[in-house]
Design a protein around this motif. Structure first.
Motif, PDB file in Angstrom:
ATOM      1  N   THR A  98       0.817  -1.222   0.000  1.00  0.00           N
ATOM      2  CA  THR A  98       0.000   0.000   0.000  1.00  0.00           C
ATOM      3  C   THR A  98       0.851   1.273   0.000  1.00  0.00           C
ATOM      4  OG1 THR A  98      -0.167   0.003   2.418  1.00  0.00           O
ATOM      5  CG2 THR A  98      -1.929  -1.101   1.184  1.00  0.00           C
ATOM      6  N   CYS A  99       2.121   1.137   0.314  1.00  0.00           N
ATOM      7  CA  CYS A  99       3.018   2.297   0.347  1.00  0.00           C
ATOM      8  C   CYS A  99       4.020   2.297  -0.791  1.00  0.00           C
ATOM      9  CB  CYS A  99       3.781   2.330   1.669  1.00  0.00           C
ATOM     10  SG  CYS A  99       2.819   2.894   3.048  1.00  0.00           S
ATOM     11  N   GLU A 100       3.743   1.509  -1.811  1.00  0.00           N
ATOM     12  CA  GLU A 100       4.684   1.456  -2.930  1.00  0.00           C
ATOM     13  C   GLU A 100       4.801   2.821  -3.594  1.00  0.00           C
ATOM     14  OE1 GLU A 100       6.890  -0.773  -4.311  1.00  0.00           O
ATOM     15  OE2 GLU A 100       6.478  -1.784  -2.423  1.00  0.00           O
ATOM     16  N   PRO A 101       6.028   3.310  -3.760  1.00  0.00           N
ATOM     17  CA  PRO A 101       6.205   4.609  -4.424  1.00  0.00           C
ATOM     18  C   PRO A 101       5.961   4.480  -5.924  1.00  0.00           C
ATOM     19  CG  PRO A 101       8.326   3.654  -3.849  1.00  0.00           C
ATOM     20  CD  PRO A 101       7.277   2.738  -3.292  1.00  0.00           C
ATOM     21  N   LYS A 102       5.379   5.529  -6.476  1.00  0.00           N
ATOM     22  CA  LYS A 102       5.066   5.510  -7.905  1.00  0.00           C
ATOM     23  C   LYS A 102       5.773   6.626  -8.670  1.00  0.00           C
ATOM     24  CE  LYS A 102       0.616   3.396  -6.931  1.00  0.00           C
ATOM     25  NZ  LYS A 102       0.793   3.229  -5.516  1.00  0.00           N
ATOM     26  N   THR A 103       6.421   7.497  -7.961  1.00  0.00           N
ATOM     27  CA  THR A 103       7.165   8.581  -8.599  1.00  0.00           C
ATOM     28  C   THR A 103       8.589   8.593  -8.051  1.00  0.00           C
ATOM     29  OG1 THR A 103       6.627  10.240  -6.926  1.00  0.00           O
ATOM     30  CG2 THR A 103       5.072  10.003  -8.764  1.00  0.00           C
ATOM     31  N   GLU A 104       9.466   9.292  -8.741  1.00  0.00           N
ATOM     32  CA  GLU A 104      10.858   9.381  -8.298  1.00  0.00           C
ATOM     33  C   GLU A 104      10.950  10.049  -6.924  1.00  0.00           C
ATOM     34  OE1 GLU A 104      15.064  11.354  -9.730  1.00  0.00           O
ATOM     35  OE2 GLU A 104      13.489  11.048 -11.212  1.00  0.00           O
ATOM     36  N   ASP A 105      10.159  11.086  -6.733  1.00  0.00           N
ATOM     37  CA  ASP A 105      10.153  11.781  -5.450  1.00  0.00           C
ATOM     38  C   ASP A 105       9.749  10.842  -4.310  1.00  0.00           C
ATOM     39  OD1 ASP A 105      10.191  14.123  -3.674  1.00  0.00           O
ATOM     40  OD2 ASP A 105       8.001  13.911  -3.671  1.00  0.00           O
ATOM     41  N   LEU A 106       8.737  10.025  -4.554  1.00  0.00           N
ATOM     42  CA  LEU A 106       8.290   9.079  -3.528  1.00  0.00           C
ATOM     43  C   LEU A 106       9.346   8.008  -3.249  1.00  0.00           C
ATOM     44  CD1 LEU A 106       4.506   8.635  -4.407  1.00  0.00           C
ATOM     45  CD2 LEU A 106       5.505   9.898  -2.486  1.00  0.00           C
ATOM     46  N   PHE A 107      10.056   7.567  -4.281  1.00  0.00           N
ATOM     47  CA  PHE A 107      11.144   6.608  -4.065  1.00  0.00           C
ATOM     48  C   PHE A 107      12.211   7.204  -3.144  1.00  0.00           C
ATOM     49  CE2 PHE A 107       9.618   4.231  -7.772  1.00  0.00           C
ATOM     50  CZ  PHE A 107       9.847   2.926  -7.361  1.00  0.00           C
TER      51      PHE A 107
END
Length: 113
Positions: free
Chosen positions: A42-51
């Motif tokens: 549920t917390c998988e990052p989908k953008t570079e910023d989130l990574f």
């Protein structure tokens, strides 16, 4: 009578110090729970910023967890809290609160993408 006041004050100080240690142990467990949640799908990052934010959160959690363990072990060895240990615990608790709010911001952002 004077001895009673000293003992009462010492007991109150011991109780306050012990409560700090209990909070630190509880926050250590909450760190584990945040880590599990951060690593869930549920917390998988989908953008570079989130990574990048997720990576920073993991590093912060790891540092906090290690510091928590160091403080807990030092206190348990001594059986009492020293003034500097109380200050370190207060700083740890403040750092945990900051991390928790950063995690919440990350979680909200990850849910929106």
């Amino acid at each position: 009578m004077k001895d009673l006041k000293i003992n009462s004050a010492q007991q109150k100080n011991l109780f306050n110090n012990r409560s700090y240690l209990i909070k630190l142990e509880r926050y250590s467990k909450e760190l584990d729970q945040l880590n599990v949640k951060l690593n869930s799908y549920t917390c998988e990052p989908k953008t570079e910023d989130l990574f990048e934010r997720k990576s920073l959160l993991k590093q912060q959690m790891h540092r906090l967890k290690n510091k928590n363990q160091e403080i807990i072990e030092a206190v348990k060895e001594r059986k009492e809290l020293l003034e500097n240990q109380v200050d370190r615990i207060k700083m740890q608790l403040d750092d945990f609160m900051v991390l928790q709010s950063e995690f919440q911001a990350y979680y909200t952002s990850s849910q929106q993408h």
